[in-house]
Design an enzyme around this catalytic site. Structure first.
Site, PDB file in Angstrom:
ATOM      1  N   PRO A 177      38.552  -5.573  26.121  1.00 37.20           N
ATOM      2  CA  PRO A 177      38.103  -6.731  27.010  1.00 37.20           C
ATOM      3  C   PRO A 177      38.772  -6.962  28.320  1.00 37.20           C
ATOM      4  O   PRO A 177      38.446  -7.381  29.367  1.00 37.20           O
ATOM      5  CB  PRO A 177      38.313  -7.904  26.050  1.00 37.20           C
ATOM      6  CG  PRO A 177      39.074  -7.500  25.008  1.00 37.20           C
ATOM      7  CD  PRO A 177      38.930  -6.286  25.103  1.00 37.20           C
ATOM      8  N   ASP A 178      39.950  -6.506  28.340  1.00 35.78           N
ATOM      9  CA  ASP A 178      40.929  -6.751  29.501  1.00 35.78           C
ATOM     10  C   ASP A 178      40.936  -5.511  30.691  1.00 35.78           C
ATOM     11  O   ASP A 178      41.421  -5.647  31.702  1.00 35.78           O
ATOM     12  CB  ASP A 178      42.396  -6.593  29.188  1.00 35.78           C
ATOM     13  CG  ASP A 178      43.029  -7.809  28.293  1.00 35.78           C
ATOM     14  OD1 ASP A 178      41.831  -8.836  28.137  1.00 35.78           O
ATOM     15  OD2 ASP A 178      43.828  -7.909  27.624  1.00 35.78           O
TER      16      ASP A 178
ATOM     17  N   ASP B  57      36.435  14.489  29.743  1.00 36.36           N
ATOM     18  CA  ASP B  57      37.411  14.889  28.627  1.00 36.36           C
ATOM     19  C   ASP B  57      37.393  16.250  28.985  1.00 36.36           C
ATOM     20  O   ASP B  57      36.624  17.110  29.102  1.00 36.36           O
ATOM     21  CB  ASP B  57      36.445  14.588  27.278  1.00 36.36           C
ATOM     22  CG  ASP B  57      37.323  15.136  26.247  1.00 36.36           C
ATOM     23  OD1 ASP B  57      37.170  16.518  25.799  1.00 36.36           O
ATOM     24  OD2 ASP B  57      37.905  14.360  25.584  1.00 36.36           O
TER      25      ASP B  57
ATOM     26  N   HIS C 230      47.433   5.589  23.481  1.00 38.59           N
ATOM     27  CA  HIS C 230      48.381   5.848  24.863  1.00 38.59           C
ATOM     28  C   HIS C 230      47.773   5.727  25.845  1.00 38.59           C
ATOM     29  O   HIS C 230      48.146   4.909  26.827  1.00 38.59           O
ATOM     30  CB  HIS C 230      48.986   7.127  24.416  1.00 38.59           C
ATOM     31  CG  HIS C 230      50.347   7.365  25.355  1.00 38.59           C
ATOM     32  ND1 HIS C 230      50.126   7.676  26.640  1.00 38.59           N
ATOM     33  CD2 HIS C 230      51.744   6.995  24.973  1.00 38.59           C
ATOM     34  CE1 HIS C 230      51.317   7.733  27.276  1.00 38.59           C
ATOM     35  NE2 HIS C 230      52.300   7.603  26.007  1.00 38.59           N
TER      36      HIS C 230
ATOM     37  N   ASN D 225      39.925 -15.001  34.253  1.00 36.94           N
ATOM     38  CA  ASN D 225      40.938 -14.053  33.611  1.00 36.94           C
ATOM     39  C   ASN D 225      42.335 -14.459  33.268  1.00 36.94           C
ATOM     40  O   ASN D 225      43.205 -13.667  33.201  1.00 36.94           O
ATOM     41  CB  ASN D 225      41.022 -12.915  34.465  1.00 36.94           C
ATOM     42  CG  ASN D 225      39.569 -12.329  34.957  1.00 36.94           C
ATOM     43  OD1 ASN D 225      38.763 -12.240  34.110  1.00 36.94           O
ATOM     44  ND2 ASN D 225      39.693 -11.674  36.211  1.00 36.94           N
TER      45      ASN D 225
ATOM     46  N   ASN E   8      62.051  11.189  27.241  1.00 31.71           N
ATOM     47  CA  ASN E   8      62.731  10.138  26.321  1.00 31.71           C
ATOM     48  C   ASN E   8      63.524  10.670  25.499  1.00 31.71           C
ATOM     49  O   ASN E   8      64.085  10.128  24.558  1.00 31.71           O
ATOM     50  CB  ASN E   8      61.600   9.780  25.378  1.00 31.71           C
ATOM     51  CG  ASN E   8      60.728   8.656  26.211  1.00 31.71           C
ATOM     52  OD1 ASN E   8      60.965   8.344  27.202  1.00 31.71           O
ATOM     53  ND2 ASN E   8      59.382   8.594  25.559  1.00 31.71           N
TER      54      ASN E   8
ATOM     55  N   VAL F 122      57.410  15.152  43.288  1.00 25.99           N
ATOM     56  CA  VAL F 122      56.890  14.195  42.157  1.00 25.99           C
ATOM     57  C   VAL F 122      57.820  13.023  42.051  1.00 25.99           C
ATOM     58  O   VAL F 122      59.001  13.193  41.691  1.00 25.99           O
ATOM     59  CB  VAL F 122      56.727  14.938  40.770  1.00 25.99           C
ATOM     60  CG1 VAL F 122      56.154  13.935  39.593  1.00 25.99           C
ATOM     61  CG2 VAL F 122      55.835  16.204  40.574  1.00 25.99           C
TER      62      VAL F 122
ATOM     63  N   SER G  51      56.928   6.034  29.434  1.00 22.54           N
ATOM     64  CA  SER G  51      55.623   6.277  29.609  1.00 22.54           C
ATOM     65  C   SER G  51      55.170   4.883  30.438  1.00 22.54           C
ATOM     66  O   SER G  51      54.515   5.171  31.552  1.00 22.54           O
ATOM     67  CB  SER G  51      54.697   6.289  28.422  1.00 22.54           C
ATOM     68  OG  SER G  51      54.869   7.429  27.670  1.00 22.54           O
TER      69      SER G  51
END
Length: 450
Positions: free
Chosen positions: A70-71, A81, A95, A112, A194, A209, A258
């Site tokens: 919904p958000d 894909d 993720h 909202n 990580n 980057v 992430s």
């Protein structure tokens, strides 16, 4: 400096986040919004008055994005894909949906005001699915094809919330894709890793980057975040709420680089919407020059643990910053005899992509933290609520009051050149707000390395 004092984005999926619960005397009308402490420290109501990311497409190269959340309604484009096993709106892992929500969720219900909201709620998400499950390898030729496709579809920012597996190097497919994006004026943002290593993982470590580490609510680096030369920026990544349709009630709290990467991508979208004439390099210039070390004294930019500092979205869209050179402070990836400009037909050849899998190195997504850390509370009001007065973070809509029915539970480079940053005070929370946590983000940022 210690190797274990920053946020992590390792190549191996990190199920290390923890959902931390504290009791609260009262429950707000929308505790999901309350959990987004980042909205307070970044004074997002003031930022949204300047830019909401309108007209900017952010590509999320990940596990797909569930467009039915919904958000995220109306925010997610068709995408593609690249796994050969479904469509880009299918996200069995969760993720990619989480990353998309941190960038462009817009909440739901009246004005909202319920649910979560991303930093750039009027940006659009281009979902590019390069793996299906958390244990899948994110192959260079697969995500490389997705990056090329994103460029060809008009994405102005590409979010790569993953890093190389075990610190391995990016192969030619990935390197050429990054170079292709840079040659076509796209901001590429990637997680530093990580594993707590004293080295930024690739592809984040590649020239040009924007590599991202993570900090907590106090502005201190997260232990798991990779450090070292080549780190560009840091952003919030501890106890971050994100959308996840695999949980009940479709949200989770987690920790990792992430989420920090997604926040930087969202900030880049805000800048691109506000200053559409800037090149990708000049957008990066604004991100760097508006960043701050906050209360960390004696640091010189770029610092191995904080890069050029912690992002400040409001300052990124409001500070008086000269455009600077078109190529920006990070330069670009240069390929010997390379075909960065070669067409992206490979991005449309899924069968060719799958044929290469056995010989390629891999990258894996780092979970936005511990999506595994989940708490479901049947009909009981979530105990995690921060009791606040008028927070002023109800969303980008007029007034933005909190409201709605609360859900029933909650889941859980090469060296960069010296580039001076500006000494500016970090924006305080919106008027009338009363954040639960002390706000170090409001401190004057000393010692910016000028």
């Amino acid at each position: 400096m210690g190797a274990k004092r920053v946020w992590s984005t390792a190549g191996v999926v990190a199920l290390t986040g923890a959902l931390l619960l504290t009791s609260a005397p009262t429950a707000s009308a929308d505790y999901v919004r309350d959990q987004q402490w980042v909205l307070d420290v970044f004074s997002m109501q003031d930022t949204w008055a300047e830019s909401q990311g309108e007209g900017v497409t952010v590509a999320v190269v990940d596990s797909g994005v569930d467009a039915t959340h919904p958000d995220l309604s109306g925010q997610v484009l068709k995408g593609k894909d690249f796994t050969g096993g479904g469509n880009a709106h299918e996200d069995t892992f969760g993720h990619g949906t989480g990353m998309a929500s941190l960038i462009a969720a817009r909440g739901h219900s009246a004005k909202n005001a319920s649910g979560m909201i991303g930093l750039a709620p009027k940006a659009q998400i281009l979902p590019l699915r390069t793996l299906q499950n958390k244990d899948d390898k994110n192959l260079d030729e697969t995500w490389g094809a997705a990056v090329r496709y994103a460029v060809d579809q008009g994405a102005k920012v590409i979010n790569l919330s993953f890093s190389s597996d075990g610190g391995s190097k990016t192969l030619s497919d990935g390197r050429q894709a990054i170079a292709y994006a840079q040659e076509h004026d796209v901001v590429v943002v990637a997680a530093a890793g990580n594993s707590g290593a004293v080295a930024v993982d690739e592809p984040a470590a590649l020239p040009g980057v924007v590599s991202v580490g993570a900090v907590d609510k106090e502005g201190n680096r997260w232990e798991g975040s990779n450090t070292g030369k080549g780190l560009t920026l840091t952003a919030p990544g501890v106890e971050i709420l994100a959308a996840n349709k695999n949980r009940s009630p479709e949200y989770g709290l987690s920790t990792g680089t992430s989420g920090a990467t997604a926040y930087v991508s969202a900030t880049a979208a805000l800048v691109r919407a506000k200053y559409p004439d800037l090149t990708a390099g000049q957008v990066i210039n604004r991100l760097i020059k508006s960043a701050s070390f906050l209360g960390h004294k004696g640091l010189k930019a770029p610092d191995d643990e904080y890069g050029y500092g912690i992002i400040r979205p409001y300052k990124a869209v409001t500070m008086d910053i000269p455009k600077g050179p078109k190529e920006g402070p990070l330069g670009k990836l240069q390929l010997a005899g390379a075909s960065a400009q070669a067409g992206s037909a490979a991005g449309d050849d899924d069968s060719s992509t799958r044929a290469k899998k056995k010989s390629s190195s891999s990258s894996r997504l780092f979970l936005i933290g511990g999506i595994a850390a989940v708490v479901v509370i049947g009909g009981i009001i979530f105990a995690v609520v921060r009791s606040r007065g008028n927070r002023g973070n109800g969303g980008p809509g007029p007034g933005g009051p909190n409201g709605g029915t609360p859900p029933q539970g909650m889941g859980g480079y090469p060296n960069q050149p010296q580039y001076p940053t500006a000494q500016q005070s970090y924006p305080t929370a919106p008027p009338g707000s009363a954040p639960q946590h002390p706000n170090p983000y409001a401190q004057r940022p000393p010692h910016q390395g000028q």
